[in-house]
Design an enzyme around this catalytic site. Structure first.
Site, short mmCIF file in Angstrom:
data_model
loop_
_atom_site.label_atom_id
_atom_site.label_comp_id
_atom_site.label_asym_id
_atom_site.label_seq_id
_atom_site.Cartn_x
_atom_site.Cartn_y
_atom_site.Cartn_z
N HIS A 126 13.00 -21.13 -21.19
CA HIS A 126 14.04 -20.68 -20.39
C HIS A 126 14.90 -21.77 -19.56
O HIS A 126 16.01 -21.65 -19.14
CB HIS A 126 13.93 -19.50 -19.62
CG HIS A 126 13.26 -18.30 -20.22
ND1 HIS A 126 14.11 -17.66 -21.20
CD2 HIS A 126 12.26 -17.47 -20.28
CE1 HIS A 126 13.41 -16.58 -21.66
NE2 HIS A 126 12.18 -16.67 -21.23
N ASP A 163 8.85 -16.33 -29.08
CA ASP A 163 8.55 -15.42 -27.73
C ASP A 163 9.32 -14.19 -27.75
O ASP A 163 10.44 -14.11 -28.67
CB ASP A 163 8.89 -16.60 -26.75
CG ASP A 163 8.45 -15.98 -25.47
OD1 ASP A 163 7.44 -16.58 -24.77
OD2 ASP A 163 9.27 -15.26 -24.84
N HIS A 165 11.04 -13.34 -25.38
CA HIS A 165 12.41 -13.57 -24.89
C HIS A 165 13.26 -14.58 -25.53
O HIS A 165 12.62 -15.56 -26.19
CB HIS A 165 12.15 -14.04 -23.52
CG HIS A 165 11.22 -13.08 -22.59
ND1 HIS A 165 9.77 -13.18 -22.61
CD2 HIS A 165 11.51 -11.81 -21.93
CE1 HIS A 165 9.52 -12.27 -21.62
NE2 HIS A 165 10.55 -11.24 -21.42
N ASP A 244 4.22 -12.89 -26.16
CA ASP A 244 4.59 -11.56 -25.48
C ASP A 244 5.08 -10.51 -26.13
O ASP A 244 5.55 -9.63 -25.67
CB ASP A 244 5.28 -12.09 -24.26
CG ASP A 244 6.39 -12.99 -24.45
OD1 ASP A 244 6.82 -13.61 -25.55
OD2 ASP A 244 7.12 -13.60 -23.50
#
Ligand SMILES: [Zn+2]
Length: 307
Positions: A126, A163, A165, A244
């Site tokens: 991120h 991931d 995200h 995740d």
């Protein structure tokens, strides 16, 4: 030749508060599971060095680096955003996490290892060129990929991000850079609410609705990622390895299981073998259910050791 595992005790000292899911015990859970599943003896353990600041500058603006260095507290916490903080060890942990990715890249390109996994925190995908966010300070994978291109002279590298995200930081670093193909899959709509419209043609983004299971993910990867990777022919593959999207992980809402991570890793290894002399550097991103994280990472690394 073998698979290397890069980590460092400093990465365990970075702590964002007792309540925080991105916790030091994540790395312990991985280590425990690697021992329990008898994968640990197959790995060569390497201490992550501190990254050279010139490496950070290949992705991040100097203002970003100076800001984090100045923010690092002597004690207590310094807030970056609602979920991202630094304690007195975070700066060094972040330097180790990026240092692991760069050192692993050198070792794999030099042929000292077939491939490598960086069991590090803070995660990175991120982190944008000019800002830290979403538990991430420096973009470890992006820094390593730039090192492979700018310092080691590779002409094409792929970045694969599974991931839950979207890897907004990596996309921001490489959108429009034709030396890089980024293949991402992520839950959408979901934090950080980006990625459904790719920023550039070198971004292969696969947004997945909440509760998507592994079978649907595999179809999407077969249809979207694999042909793009085959056409691109990467000379090395970097993995933003977040776990995740596991169905036991409460932070995400997807339904993957260990067998899905095994399958994904096998696809990555097959492409690497065909075009990239097998060269893979994989870096830990998310994964917050400690048991599912340990099992999933062990599965991922086992495939790397068999590549
Ligand atoms: Zn994540």
């Amino acid at each position: 030749m073998a698979t290397a595992l890069y980590s460092h005790p400093d990465c365990v000292l970075h702590d964002m508060g007792e309540w925080h899911p991105e916790c030091p015990r994540r790395l312990q859970a991985i280590e425990d599971q690697l021992i329990a599943s008898r994968i640990d003896p197959l790995l060569v353990h390497e201490d992550a060095p501190l990254v050279d600041e010139n490496e950070l500058l290949r992705v991040h603006r100097p203002e970003h680096i100076d800001h984090l260095r100045a923010l690092a507290p002597v004690d207590g916490y310094a807030e970056i955003d609602a979920d991202t903080r630094m304690n007195e060890h975070s700066w060094r942990a972040a330097m180790r996490a990026a240092g692991a990715a760069v050192a692993a890249t050198d070792a794999v390109i030099d042929g000292r290892y077939d491939n490598a996994f960086c069991s590090v925190r803070p995660p990175g995908h991120h982190a944008e060129p000019d800002r830290a966010m979403g538990f991430c300070l420096f973009n470890n994978v992006a820094i390593a990929a730039r090192h492979a291109l700018d310092v080691r002279g590779l002409s094409r590298v792929a970045i694969v991000d599974f991931d839950v995200h979207h890897g907004n930081g990596t996309e921001a670093a490489f959108a429009g850079d034709r030396r890089v193909l980024m293949c991402g899959l992520f839950q959408h709509p979901f934090y950080p609410y980006s990625g459904d419209t790719p920023m550039a043609p070198n971004m292969i983004n696969v947004p997945l609705a909440a509760r998507t299971n592994g079978a649907t993910m595999r179809e999407a990867v077969d249809m979207m990622w694999i042909p793009a990777l085959e056409t691109f022919k990467p000379e090395m593959i970097f993995v933003s390895a977040g776990f995740d999207a596991h169905r036991e992980d409460d932070l995400g809402g997807l339904g993957f299981v260990e067998a899905d991570y095994e399958w994904l890793t096998m696809q990555i290894c097959a492409i690497a073998k065909r075009y990239a002399k097998g060269r893979i550097v994989s870096c830990l991103e998310g994964g917050y259910n400690l048991s599912a994280l340990g099992r999933s990472v062990a599965t991922h690394i086992k495939v790397l050791t068999e590549a």
